[in-house]
Write a protein that holds these residues in place. Structure first.
Motif, PDB file in Angstrom:
ATOM      1  N   GLY A  23      29.620  24.111  33.935  1.00  0.00           N
ATOM      2  CA  GLY A  23      27.911  25.082  35.213  1.00  0.00           C
ATOM      3  C   GLY A  23      28.501  26.093  35.124  1.00  0.00           C
ATOM      4  N   TYR A  24      29.797  27.166  35.072  1.00  0.00           N
ATOM      5  CA  TYR A  24      30.158  28.547  35.584  1.00  0.00           C
ATOM      6  C   TYR A  24      29.832  28.993  34.180  1.00  0.00           C
ATOM      7  N   PHE A  25      30.255  28.264  32.960  1.00  0.00           N
ATOM      8  CA  PHE A  25      29.853  28.552  31.831  1.00  0.00           C
ATOM      9  C   PHE A  25      28.215  28.873  32.159  1.00  0.00           C
ATOM     10  N   PHE A  26      27.692  28.272  31.895  1.00  0.00           N
ATOM     11  CA  PHE A  26      26.458  28.455  31.865  1.00  0.00           C
ATOM     12  C   PHE A  26      25.765  29.460  32.513  1.00  0.00           C
ATOM     13  N   LEU A  27      26.630  29.297  34.168  1.00  0.00           N
ATOM     14  CA  LEU A  27      25.764  29.853  35.732  1.00  0.00           C
ATOM     15  C   LEU A  27      26.043  31.818  34.597  1.00  0.00           C
ATOM     16  N   GLY A  28      27.174  31.934  33.941  1.00  0.00           N
ATOM     17  CA  GLY A  28      27.755  32.846  33.382  1.00  0.00           C
ATOM     18  C   GLY A  28      26.416  33.835  32.745  1.00  0.00           C
ATOM     19  N   ALA A  29      26.288  32.654  31.762  1.00  0.00           N
ATOM     20  CA  ALA A  29      25.143  33.560  30.893  1.00  0.00           C
ATOM     21  C   ALA A  29      24.103  33.121  31.300  1.00  0.00           C
ATOM     22  N   LEU A  30      23.646  32.560  32.483  1.00  0.00           N
ATOM     23  CA  LEU A  30      22.564  33.513  32.946  1.00  0.00           C
ATOM     24  C   LEU A  30      22.084  33.828  34.149  1.00  0.00           C
ATOM     25  N   ILE A  31      23.685  34.954  34.889  1.00  0.00           N
ATOM     26  CA  ILE A  31      23.109  35.320  35.531  1.00  0.00           C
ATOM     27  C   ILE A  31      23.761  37.298  34.537  1.00  0.00           C
ATOM     28  N   LEU A  32      24.307  36.652  33.882  1.00  0.00           N
ATOM     29  CA  LEU A  32      24.003  38.089  32.526  1.00  0.00           C
ATOM     30  C   LEU A  32      23.203  38.203  31.693  1.00  0.00           C
ATOM     31  N   THR A  33      22.662  37.218  31.288  1.00  0.00           N
ATOM     32  CA  THR A  33      20.978  37.958  30.559  1.00  0.00           C
ATOM     33  C   THR A  33      20.634  37.793  31.840  1.00  0.00           C
ATOM     34  N   TRP A  34      20.102  37.951  32.850  1.00  0.00           N
ATOM     35  CA  TRP A  34      18.953  37.954  33.687  1.00  0.00           C
ATOM     36  C   TRP A  34      19.790  39.497  34.462  1.00  0.00           C
ATOM     37  N   SER A  35      20.993  40.070  34.023  1.00  0.00           N
ATOM     38  CA  SER A  35      20.624  40.812  34.341  1.00  0.00           C
ATOM     39  C   SER A  35      20.706  42.071  33.400  1.00  0.00           C
ATOM     40  N   PHE A  36      21.157  41.513  32.283  1.00  0.00           N
ATOM     41  CA  PHE A  36      20.261  42.307  30.954  1.00  0.00           C
ATOM     42  C   PHE A  36      18.992  42.243  30.886  1.00  0.00           C
ATOM     43  N   PHE A  37      18.121  41.365  31.269  1.00  0.00           N
ATOM     44  CA  PHE A  37      16.968  41.866  31.541  1.00  0.00           C
ATOM     45  C   PHE A  37      16.371  42.601  32.200  1.00  0.00           C
ATOM     46  N   VAL A  38      16.999  42.542  33.534  1.00  0.00           N
ATOM     47  CA  VAL A  38      16.962  43.151  34.854  1.00  0.00           C
ATOM     48  C   VAL A  38      17.003  44.993  34.086  1.00  0.00           C
ATOM     49  N   ILE A  39      17.832  45.341  33.493  1.00  0.00           N
ATOM     50  CA  ILE A  39      18.310  46.471  33.175  1.00  0.00           C
ATOM     51  C   ILE A  39      17.365  47.131  31.967  1.00  0.00           C
ATOM     52  N   ARG A  40      16.638  46.483  31.297  1.00  0.00           N
ATOM     53  CA  ARG A  40      15.827  46.512  30.409  1.00  0.00           C
ATOM     54  C   ARG A  40      14.554  46.675  30.668  1.00  0.00           C
ATOM     55  N   ASP A  41      13.855  46.063  31.411  1.00  0.00           N
ATOM     56  CA  ASP A  41      12.790  46.051  32.618  1.00  0.00           C
ATOM     57  C   ASP A  41      12.666  47.477  33.316  1.00  0.00           C
ATOM     58  N   PHE A  42      14.264  47.674  34.205  1.00  0.00           N
ATOM     59  CA  PHE A  42      13.673  49.167  34.983  1.00  0.00           C
ATOM     60  C   PHE A  42      13.722  49.992  33.416  1.00  0.00           C
ATOM     61  N   GLY A  43      14.594  50.372  32.096  1.00  0.00           N
ATOM     62  CA  GLY A  43      14.227  51.717  31.789  1.00  0.00           C
ATOM     63  C   GLY A  43      12.395  51.148  31.262  1.00  0.00           C
ATOM     64  N   TRP A  44      12.549  49.905  30.288  1.00  0.00           N
ATOM     65  CA  TRP A  44      11.138  50.193  30.369  1.00  0.00           C
ATOM     66  C   TRP A  44      10.148  50.696  31.208  1.00  0.00           C
ATOM     67  N   PHE A  45      10.198  49.747  32.865  1.00  0.00           N
ATOM     68  CA  PHE A  45       9.299  51.102  33.674  1.00  0.00           C
ATOM     69  C   PHE A  45       9.242  52.764  34.150  1.00  0.00           C
ATOM     70  N   SER A  46      10.719  52.955  33.780  1.00  0.00           N
ATOM     71  CA  SER A  46      11.155  54.202  34.282  1.00  0.00           C
ATOM     72  C   SER A  46      10.269  54.724  32.733  1.00  0.00           C
ATOM     73  N   LEU A  47      10.186  54.023  31.433  1.00  0.00           N
ATOM     74  CA  LEU A  47       9.728  54.810  30.732  1.00  0.00           C
ATOM     75  C   LEU A  47       8.521  55.448  31.181  1.00  0.00           C
ATOM     76  N   ARG A  48       7.728  54.084  31.031  1.00  0.00           N
ATOM     77  CA  ARG A  48       6.396  53.951  31.423  1.00  0.00           C
ATOM     78  C   ARG A  48       6.227  54.568  32.515  1.00  0.00           C
ATOM     79  N   GLY A  49       6.597  55.409  33.508  1.00  0.00           N
ATOM     80  CA  GLY A  49       6.890  55.648  34.574  1.00  0.00           C
ATOM     81  C   GLY A  49       6.447  57.537  34.493  1.00  0.00           C
ATOM     82  N   VAL A  50       7.565  57.717  32.958  1.00  0.00           N
ATOM     83  CA  VAL A  50       7.691  59.400  32.533  1.00  0.00           C
ATOM     84  C   VAL A  50       6.846  59.440  31.723  1.00  0.00           C
ATOM     85  N   ASP A  51       5.955  58.467  31.113  1.00  0.00           N
ATOM     86  CA  ASP A  51       4.698  58.545  30.333  1.00  0.00           C
ATOM     87  C   ASP A  51       3.769  59.237  31.046  1.00  0.00           C
ATOM     88  N   ARG A  52       3.553  58.322  32.071  1.00  0.00           N
ATOM     89  CA  ARG A  52       2.166  58.889  33.118  1.00  0.00           C
ATOM     90  C   ARG A  52       2.625  60.020  33.542  1.00  0.00           C
TER      91      ARG A  52
END
Length: 181
Positions: free
Chosen positions: A78-107
């Motif tokens: 369970g802790y192995f899976f939870l670690g994988a889940l939270i790490l993946t979630w964190s990377f997606f949040v970072i990716r989305d933050f970068g994506w939306f920041s670039l879109r904001g700069v573009d606008r």
């Protein structure tokens, strides 16, 4: 009900709600842009839903009357899976933050420079998004693998001599142990 039971109940409910949001976000970011059949998406969303329940069971298994060996295996998985889940979630949040920041700069840049409308190619956008998703999943897998290998590494003893001036003679040679990860 006494206070510890209420606290455990409250924590379990909050944990399940937060895990529901994390699973929902991952499902939305991973499954929505992918070329997966409606039946396949339904199965994957069902898996994510069952995974929320599995995480809650992992949280509560230590309070059940089962052998300690079973508890250890269930908690490790369970802790192995939870670690994988939270790490993946964190990377997606970072990716989305970068994506939306670039879109904001573009606008903002488009307000000052007239470059005309950019051609929108949905297939190109989907391919880019799927490539980013694979990159996030691959990076998460590498991080989880590294963490697993580090967790399985044997403990080691490092002896360090610390010279202290004016140390009382009674403390000379005194040993202090520190346990750290």
């Amino acid at each position: 009900m006494d206070l510890p039971v209420l606290q455990l109940l409250f924590f379990t409910v909050m944990f399940t709600v937060v895990m529901g949001f994390v699973h929902g976000y991952l499902g939305w970011r991973l499954l929505a842009p992918g070329r997966i059949s409606a039946r396949g998406k339904k199965r994957l969303y069902r898996f994510l839903g069952l995974s929320i329940g599995a995480q809650t069971i992992v949280l509560l298994v230590q309070f059940l009357p089962v052998p300690q060996a079973v508890i250890d295996v269930v908690l490790s998985a369970g802790y192995f899976f939870l670690g994988a889940l939270i790490l993946t979630w964190s990377f997606f949040v970072i990716r989305d933050f970068g994506w939306f920041s670039l879109r904001g700069v573009d606008r903002v840049a488009r307000r000052f420079v007239d470059v005309g409308p950019l051609p929108e190619d949905p297939n190109r956008r989907r391919a880019l998004l799927n490539g980013l998703n694979l990159g996030v999943l691959g990076t998460s897998a590498l991080g989880v693998g590294y963490g697993y290998l580090e967790a399985k590494r044997l403990a080691r003893v490092v002896e360090v001599e610390v010279p202290i001036t004016d140390l009382p003679e009674g403390l000379d040679g005194f040993t202090i142990a520190q346990i750290s990860d």
